[in-house]
Design a protein around this motif. Sequence first.
Motif, short mmCIF file in Angstrom:
data_model
loop_
_atom_site.label_atom_id
_atom_site.label_comp_id
_atom_site.label_asym_id
_atom_site.label_seq_id
_atom_site.Cartn_x
_atom_site.Cartn_y
_atom_site.Cartn_z
N LEU A 35 79.25 86.06 116.95
CA LEU A 35 78.72 86.55 118.22
C LEU A 35 78.53 85.46 119.27
N ASN A 36 78.27 84.23 118.82
CA ASN A 36 77.66 83.26 119.73
C ASN A 36 78.58 82.15 120.23
N GLY A 37 79.90 82.36 120.16
CA GLY A 37 80.82 81.43 120.80
C GLY A 37 81.03 80.13 120.03
N GLU A 38 81.90 79.30 120.57
CA GLU A 38 82.20 78.02 119.94
C GLU A 38 81.00 77.08 120.03
N LYS A 39 80.77 76.32 118.94
CA LYS A 39 79.66 75.39 118.87
C LYS A 39 80.17 73.96 118.79
N ALA A 40 79.55 73.10 119.56
CA ALA A 40 79.92 71.68 119.49
C ALA A 40 79.51 71.11 118.14
N ASN A 41 80.31 70.16 117.65
CA ASN A 41 80.03 69.48 116.39
C ASN A 41 79.87 70.44 115.21
N ASN A 42 80.62 71.56 115.30
CA ASN A 42 80.65 72.52 114.20
C ASN A 42 79.24 73.04 113.86
N GLY A 43 78.45 73.27 114.89
CA GLY A 43 77.05 73.65 114.69
C GLY A 43 76.85 75.12 114.40
N TYR A 44 77.56 75.65 113.41
CA TYR A 44 77.45 77.06 113.05
C TYR A 44 76.43 77.25 111.94
N LEU A 45 75.99 78.46 111.77
CA LEU A 45 75.01 78.77 110.73
C LEU A 45 75.65 78.83 109.35
N THR A 46 76.94 79.16 109.29
CA THR A 46 77.65 79.30 108.02
C THR A 46 78.98 78.55 108.10
N ASP A 47 79.72 78.55 107.00
CA ASP A 47 81.03 77.88 106.96
C ASP A 47 82.18 78.87 107.15
N ILE A 48 81.91 80.01 107.77
CA ILE A 48 82.91 81.07 107.88
C ILE A 48 84.18 80.60 108.57
N PHE A 49 84.08 79.70 109.55
CA PHE A 49 85.27 79.28 110.30
C PHE A 49 86.06 78.19 109.59
N GLU A 50 85.49 77.59 108.55
CA GLU A 50 86.23 76.59 107.79
C GLU A 50 87.39 77.24 107.03
N GLU A 51 87.12 78.40 106.46
CA GLU A 51 88.18 79.12 105.73
C GLU A 51 88.91 80.13 106.60
N HIS A 52 88.29 80.52 107.74
CA HIS A 52 88.89 81.53 108.61
C HIS A 52 88.81 81.07 110.07
N PRO A 53 89.50 79.99 110.40
CA PRO A 53 89.41 79.45 111.77
C PRO A 53 89.99 80.37 112.83
N GLU A 54 90.76 81.37 112.41
CA GLU A 54 91.41 82.28 113.36
C GLU A 54 90.46 83.35 113.88
N LEU A 55 89.29 83.49 113.30
CA LEU A 55 88.39 84.57 113.67
C LEU A 55 87.90 84.42 115.11
N TYR A 56 87.82 85.56 115.79
CA TYR A 56 87.27 85.59 117.14
C TYR A 56 85.77 85.31 117.05
N ARG A 57 85.26 84.47 117.95
CA ARG A 57 83.88 84.03 117.81
C ARG A 57 83.06 84.14 119.09
N ASP A 58 83.35 85.17 119.86
CA ASP A 58 82.59 85.36 121.10
C ASP A 58 82.15 86.81 121.28
N GLY A 59 81.85 87.47 120.15
CA GLY A 59 81.38 88.85 120.23
C GLY A 59 82.08 89.74 119.22
N ILE A 60 81.50 90.92 118.98
CA ILE A 60 82.11 91.93 118.13
C ILE A 60 82.82 92.92 119.05
N VAL A 61 84.13 93.05 118.87
CA VAL A 61 84.93 93.86 119.80
C VAL A 61 85.58 95.07 119.15
N SER A 62 85.50 95.20 117.83
CA SER A 62 86.14 96.34 117.17
C SER A 62 85.53 96.57 115.80
N TYR A 63 85.69 97.80 115.30
CA TYR A 63 85.24 98.08 113.94
C TYR A 63 86.12 97.35 112.92
N GLU A 64 87.36 97.10 113.27
CA GLU A 64 88.24 96.34 112.37
C GLU A 64 87.69 94.93 112.16
#
Length: 301
Positions: A141-170
């Motif tokens: 939901l919360n956009g790109e974070k500097a210095n990889n400041g995410y709450l989880t490691d979700i983007f390490e294994e799935h860097p292709e995921l959209y990260r600026d909101g939920i846009v579909s049920y898919e």
Amino acid sequence: MQQKKGIALLVTLFFIMLITLSVGIGFAYIHDASKSVKQEQILLQDSMIVNDVVQILKNSPQLQDINSSEDFSLFLSQTSVIPLKSHGFDIVIHLKSARSKINPNMLKDTNGTKKRMDSFKIFLQNHMINPQYADMMADLLNGEKANNGYLTDIFEEHPELYRDGIVSYEQLDELGDIYKQKFHTNDIDKVDMQELFYISQDTNYKVDANFASALTWQLLLGCSQERANQLVSGGSAYATMEDLNAQLNDDEKKLVKAFNVSVNEEILYVTIEVSNKNKQSFIGFEYNIKTKMESNFVLKI
């Protein structure tokens, strides 16, 4: 009151007759004009039906006369399903409130929204679901974070995921699959996310307390199902915010304020299902009665 309901029923019947006549004529025109190109025919007929329905909504005196949650509830109680038949096709139009569920984008990390995500985590815990799911959603939901400041490691294994909101049920389904794989559990299936969430990019989105489901109340307040059932309105119990607040304790009032809950959001969600034995299509969109604007279109064939 009984006289008012009788008049409302009469004008609603005229509304239904108008939709039936207009859609039937439009459908007949498309059927005759486009018999050979099947895919194009489906798109053309869906476009024509949507246009007919939108024009009826915009010009409907029945909708223009809606001035309260009671009026809106009464209209929906009499027009929730409109079944039609035309040239071998079954057409079913559903009308309901578009503000009965939580918009997941309300959980974005902005000023004053921490209570919303905290309530979501309590909701998950109440359903025996790991609150890490909420942290994974927060990263989406919360956009790109500097210095990889995410709450989880979700983007390490799935860097292709959209990260600026939920846009579909898919996108929600994909998040659920990633969560299941990471934590080796299907506990997230305890909650139907499509029943809990309604996806919208409306930055002024407000849940309508008069149409909020028990599941919605459980998330809004982080409360039990029993307490949520007590607050389900059924359409028009809360004429004002004072009516709603009278049913809440002080902590619940704070959460309702944090989620910006309303008692009179006159916004329809319209779905149109068109089918015969060979093909089927689904169209969904919002219609704002006050502004006479349609938005958030979905088409599935």
